[in-house]
Design a protein around this motif. Structure first.
Motif, mmCIF file in Angstrom:
data_model
loop_
_atom_site.group_PDB
_atom_site.id
_atom_site.type_symbol
_atom_site.label_atom_id
_atom_site.label_comp_id
_atom_site.label_asym_id
_atom_site.label_seq_id
_atom_site.Cartn_x
_atom_site.Cartn_y
_atom_site.Cartn_z
ATOM 1 N N TYR A 235 -2.842 9.723 -6.203
ATOM 2 C CA TYR A 235 -4.019 9.358 -4.884
ATOM 3 C C TYR A 235 -3.886 10.328 -3.872
ATOM 4 N N GLN B 174 -5.501 11.852 0.229
ATOM 5 C CA GLN B 174 -5.360 11.735 1.150
ATOM 6 C C GLN B 174 -6.057 12.291 2.473
ATOM 7 N N GLY C 132 -5.915 11.514 8.146
ATOM 8 C CA GLY C 132 -6.117 10.627 9.001
ATOM 9 C C GLY C 132 -6.496 9.178 8.370
ATOM 10 N N GLN C 133 -6.999 9.560 6.883
ATOM 11 C CA GLN C 133 -6.969 8.368 6.479
ATOM 12 C C GLN C 133 -5.919 7.739 5.361
ATOM 13 N N GLY C 134 -5.621 6.235 5.335
ATOM 14 C CA GLY C 134 -4.977 6.111 3.671
ATOM 15 C C GLY C 134 -5.471 7.046 2.688
ATOM 16 N N LEU C 135 -3.915 6.555 1.883
ATOM 17 C CA LEU C 135 -4.066 6.496 0.489
ATOM 18 C C LEU C 135 -4.956 6.474 -0.215
ATOM 19 N N PHE D 201 -1.568 13.321 -3.817
ATOM 20 C CA PHE D 201 0.573 12.035 -4.569
ATOM 21 C C PHE D 201 -0.107 12.323 -6.130
ATOM 22 N N LEU E 26 2.350 3.612 6.965
ATOM 23 C CA LEU E 26 1.299 3.318 5.985
ATOM 24 C C LEU E 26 1.909 1.780 5.190
ATOM 25 N N PHE F 279 -3.026 0.911 -0.839
ATOM 26 C CA PHE F 279 -3.489 1.388 1.289
ATOM 27 C C PHE F 279 -4.024 1.067 1.887
ATOM 28 N N GLY F 280 -3.745 0.586 2.639
ATOM 29 C CA GLY F 280 -3.751 0.534 4.276
ATOM 30 C C GLY F 280 -4.270 1.947 4.566
ATOM 31 N N SER F 281 -5.365 2.159 6.081
ATOM 32 C CA SER F 281 -5.681 3.482 6.095
ATOM 33 C C SER F 281 -4.295 4.077 6.936
ATOM 34 N N ARG G 295 -1.700 5.395 12.764
ATOM 35 C CA ARG G 295 -1.257 6.417 14.137
ATOM 36 C C ARG G 295 0.323 6.022 15.364
#
Lengths: 113, 114
Positions: A36, A38, A41-44, A90, B91, B105-107, B110
């Protein structure tokens, strides 16, 4: 117990250079393996996955990974790195469904112009 | 939905307040996972749902943390009496029953506790 090791916390490469990120795993059976990425500021985002068959798997964004059972490794490669590849990467071990994936601690890729 | 949706994307809360984080998985995905990612750290597993039940809650760091999932879909992670050390990105991921599917996965949310 299963585990995933990413030996390199940081990797620095020049833009245009080749890249290899290391991943070693410990698992009692044939593993299901993932890489993965990343971005800040983002998801995976899933780059690629291996379950069986051809040990060289192709992914998105020009990435590939090779599964080597004898070395318990699943290293990620890219022949020519772009500045936009700078991110956290990851490696993960899992099966989906009822299996909780195990993640490595990540490798931070820094790309110099 | 097309992807895993998490809300809010950012949350600033005062120490001692309760917060709720929401995860809306991909439609039809039976498994749902919550992870926490502290600054510069890897992924810390919190809890896993299969349908509405949580067979593994071993990762919840304290009894201030709880989660539920209703209708085999939306999940809510609740943190009570937030502390500064709870500040992190939370997450959520979901997966289908297919073993070869992997995890989406979602974003993330935070969370900043001030």
């Amino acid at each position: 117990a299963q585990s995933v090791t990413q030996p390199d916390i940081h990797i620095t490469v020049s833009e245009g250079a080749s890249l290899e990120l290391r991943c070693n795993y410990s698992y009692g059976a044939t593993p299901y393996l993932f890489w993965y990425v990343q971005s800040p500021g983002q998801g995976l985002q899933l780059l690629l996955k291996y379950f069986s068959g051809d040990t060289l798997v192709q992914g998105i964004k020009g990435f590939e990974a090779e599964f080597k059972r004898s070395q318990s490794s699943f290293n990620l490669r890219k022949p020519s790195v772009h500045w936009s590849d700078a991110a956290e990467y990851f490696c993960a071990l899992g099966e989906g469904g009822s299996y909780i994936p195990t993640f490595g601690r990540g490798t931070s890729l820094i790309v110099h112009p | 939905g097309a992807g895993v949706s998490q809300s809010p994307s950012n949350k600033v809360t005062e120490k001692g307040k309760d917060v709720e984080l929401r995860c809306d998985p991909i439609s039809g995905h039976t498994a749902l996972y919550w992870y926490r990612q502290s600054l510069g750290q890897g992924l810390e597993f919190l809890i896993y749902f299969q349908g509405n039940s949580a067979p593994d809650k071993s990762g919840l760091p304290s009894d201030r943390f709880s989660a539920e999932r209703t209708g085999g879909s939306v999940s809510t992670l609740t943190i009570q009496r937030t502390q500064q050390e709870d500040s992190a990105v939370y997450l959520c991921a979901s997966s289908s029953f297919r073993r070869d599917y992997g995890y989406t996965f979602g974003s993330g949310t935070r969370l900043t506790v001030v």
